[in-house]
Enzyme design. Structure first.
Site, PDB file in Angstrom:
ATOM      1  N   GLY A  43       5.038 -12.759  -1.352  1.00 38.83           N
ATOM      2  CA  GLY A  43       4.205 -13.127  -2.423  1.00 38.83           C
ATOM      3  C   GLY A  43       5.087 -13.427  -3.786  1.00 38.83           C
ATOM      4  N   GLU A  98       7.551  -7.933  -8.009  1.00 41.06           N
ATOM      5  CA  GLU A  98       6.342  -7.978  -7.423  1.00 41.06           C
ATOM      6  C   GLU A  98       5.464  -8.839  -8.024  1.00 41.06           C
ATOM      7  OE1 GLU A  98       4.886  -7.422  -4.710  1.00 41.06           O
ATOM      8  OE2 GLU A  98       4.152  -5.730  -4.398  1.00 41.06           O
ATOM      9  N   ASP A 102      -2.480  -4.010  -7.320  1.00 48.16           N
ATOM     10  CA  ASP A 102      -3.744  -4.095  -7.281  1.00 48.16           C
ATOM     11  C   ASP A 102      -4.019  -2.296  -6.972  1.00 48.16           C
ATOM     12  OD1 ASP A 102      -6.348  -4.072  -6.420  1.00 48.16           O
ATOM     13  OD2 ASP A 102      -6.211  -5.132  -4.323  1.00 48.16           O
ATOM     14  N   LYS A 130      -3.932  -6.108 -11.593  1.00 46.71           N
ATOM     15  CA  LYS A 130      -5.419  -6.044 -11.552  1.00 46.71           C
ATOM     16  C   LYS A 130      -5.953  -4.826 -12.483  1.00 46.71           C
ATOM     17  CE  LYS A 130      -6.367  -8.246  -7.508  1.00 46.71           C
ATOM     18  NZ  LYS A 130      -7.100  -8.247  -5.967  1.00 46.71           N
ATOM     19  N   PHE A 151     -10.082 -11.525  -5.852  1.00 47.51           N
ATOM     20  CA  PHE A 151      -9.047 -12.031  -4.833  1.00 47.51           C
ATOM     21  C   PHE A 151      -8.440 -13.259  -5.393  1.00 47.51           C
ATOM     22  CE2 PHE A 151      -6.968 -13.463  -1.064  1.00 47.51           C
ATOM     23  CZ  PHE A 151      -6.138 -12.406  -0.786  1.00 47.51           C
ATOM     24  N   ASP A 158      -1.157 -15.618  -1.294  1.00 46.64           N
ATOM     25  CA  ASP A 158      -1.778 -16.223  -0.365  1.00 46.64           C
ATOM     26  C   ASP A 158      -3.164 -15.896   0.028  1.00 46.64           C
ATOM     27  OD1 ASP A 158      -0.910 -13.842   0.979  1.00 46.64           O
ATOM     28  OD2 ASP A 158      -1.352 -14.827   2.945  1.00 46.64           O
ATOM     29  N   ARG A 164      -0.013 -20.525  -1.441  1.00 44.10           N
ATOM     30  CA  ARG A 164       1.192 -19.892  -2.000  1.00 44.10           C
ATOM     31  C   ARG A 164       1.823 -21.119  -2.799  1.00 44.10           C
ATOM     32  NH1 ARG A 164       2.344 -15.057   0.131  1.00 44.10           N
ATOM     33  NH2 ARG A 164       2.287 -14.834   2.421  1.00 44.10           N
TER      34      ARG A 164
HETATM   35  P1  5GP Z   1      -1.693  -2.638  -3.798  1.00 40.57           P
HETATM   36  O1  5GP Z   1      -0.721  -1.775  -2.731  1.00 40.57           O
HETATM   37  O2  5GP Z   1      -1.187  -2.648  -4.917  1.00 40.57           O
HETATM   38  O3  5GP Z   1      -2.953  -2.452  -3.441  1.00 40.57           O
HETATM   39  O4  5GP Z   1      -1.419  -4.307  -3.021  1.00 40.57           O
HETATM   40  C1  5GP Z   1      -0.151  -4.987  -3.386  1.00 40.57           C
HETATM   41  C2  5GP Z   1      -0.336  -6.073  -2.608  1.00 40.57           C
HETATM   42  O5  5GP Z   1      -1.580  -6.432  -2.007  1.00 40.57           O
HETATM   43  C3  5GP Z   1       0.426  -7.150  -3.169  1.00 40.57           C
HETATM   44  O6  5GP Z   1       1.866  -7.348  -3.195  1.00 40.57           O
HETATM   45  C4  5GP Z   1      -0.445  -8.592  -2.597  1.00 40.57           C
HETATM   46  O7  5GP Z   1       0.591  -8.838  -1.407  1.00 40.57           O
HETATM   47  C5  5GP Z   1      -1.600  -8.036  -1.943  1.00 40.57           C
HETATM   48  N1  5GP Z   1      -2.776  -8.361  -3.030  1.00 40.57           N
HETATM   49  C6  5GP Z   1      -3.279  -7.506  -3.793  1.00 40.57           C
HETATM   50  N2  5GP Z   1      -4.311  -8.272  -4.643  1.00 40.57           N
HETATM   51  C7  5GP Z   1      -4.255  -9.239  -4.062  1.00 40.57           C
HETATM   52  C8  5GP Z   1      -5.059 -10.652  -4.319  1.00 40.57           C
HETATM   53  O8  5GP Z   1      -5.868 -10.616  -5.455  1.00 40.57           O
HETATM   54  N3  5GP Z   1      -4.470 -11.813  -3.865  1.00 40.57           N
HETATM   55  C9  5GP Z   1      -3.594 -11.610  -2.806  1.00 40.57           C
HETATM   56  N4  5GP Z   1      -3.374 -13.050  -2.343  1.00 40.57           N
HETATM   57  N5  5GP Z   1      -2.848 -10.540  -2.548  1.00 40.57           N
HETATM   58  C10 5GP Z   1      -3.194  -9.505  -3.090  1.00 40.57           C
END
Ligand code: 5GP
Length: 179
Positions: A43, A98, A102, A130, A151, A158, A164
């Site tokens: 990403g 990064e 999320d 987020k 999302f 993606d 992407r």
């Molecule tokens: P976390 O571990 O913080 O919950 O998630 C991080 C990873 O989840 C990010 O690096 C990404 O790959 C994916 N991710 C989280 N939210 C989104 C989103 O809204 N869209 C997309 N495409 N990927 C997300």
């Protein structure tokens, strides 16, 4: 434009402007340092490519890949390294790059893992964060934008490996993920 795509959340010009601001700050902070950018695949590639070219300091670039969402939007809660760094980061000034934070689970794991390798310093640059209550408390040293809990796709992000290459960031229409 695909029917799956909803409204634009951050436009192309806004992204460019913010990347310039972030890279100015990073250039100042890492003047005379030994900066290594660690991009998190896949990403962060577009963000890393644009950010690194604006940084006015010598940089090295390496990549890591960790498991996260796959083709579903629900995180499994478990982080695994799929591709490790090629370089040794001991004594280096490491900046994790990064795409989006999320829950913060991925970043928390990465910070713990990379810290154990004894870098001289370890900081985080995330394009998006987020706004959610359940997010782990993590210091993000350089943050591009705070975004709503939707999302998002585009600019490296993606949905099932699509979108992407969009030059802006937009929300996926609700319902599209279940189809
Ligand atoms: P976390 O571990 O913080 O919950 O998630 C991080 C990873 O989840 C990010 O690096 C990404 O790959 C994916 N991710 C989280 N939210 C989104 C989103 O809204 N869209 C997309 N495409 N990927 C997300």
């Amino acid at each position: 434009m695909s029917e799956e795509l909803g409204q634009i959340v951050i436009g192309e010009e806004e992204i460019k402007k913010r990347i310039k601001e972030l890279s100015e700050q990073i250039s100042k902070d890492y003047k005379d340092k030994d900066l290594m950018l660690v991009g998190i695949l896949r990403g962060a590639i577009i963000f890393l490519a644009d950010l690194s070219r604006e940084i006015k300091a010598p940089v090295e670039i390496d990549f890591m890949a960790v498991s996260s969402y796959g083709s579903s939007t629900k995180t499994s809660g478990v982080v695994r390294i799929l591709k490790d760094l090629d370089e040794d980061i001991k004594g280096r000034d490491v900046l994790i790059v990064e795409d989006i934070v999320d829950t913060g689970l991925t970043l928390k794991y990465l910070i713990k893992n990379l810290k154990s390798r004894k870098p001289a310093s370890l900081k985080v640059c995330a394009l998006l964060r987020k706004k959610i209550e359940q997010q782990m408390s993590i210091d993000i040293d350089y943050c591009g934008f705070e975004v709503p809990n939707k999302f998002l796709v585009g600019y490296g992000l993606d949905w099932d490996e699509k979108y992407r290459n969009l030059p802006y960031i937009c929300a996926l229409k609700s319902g599209s993920r279940n189809s």
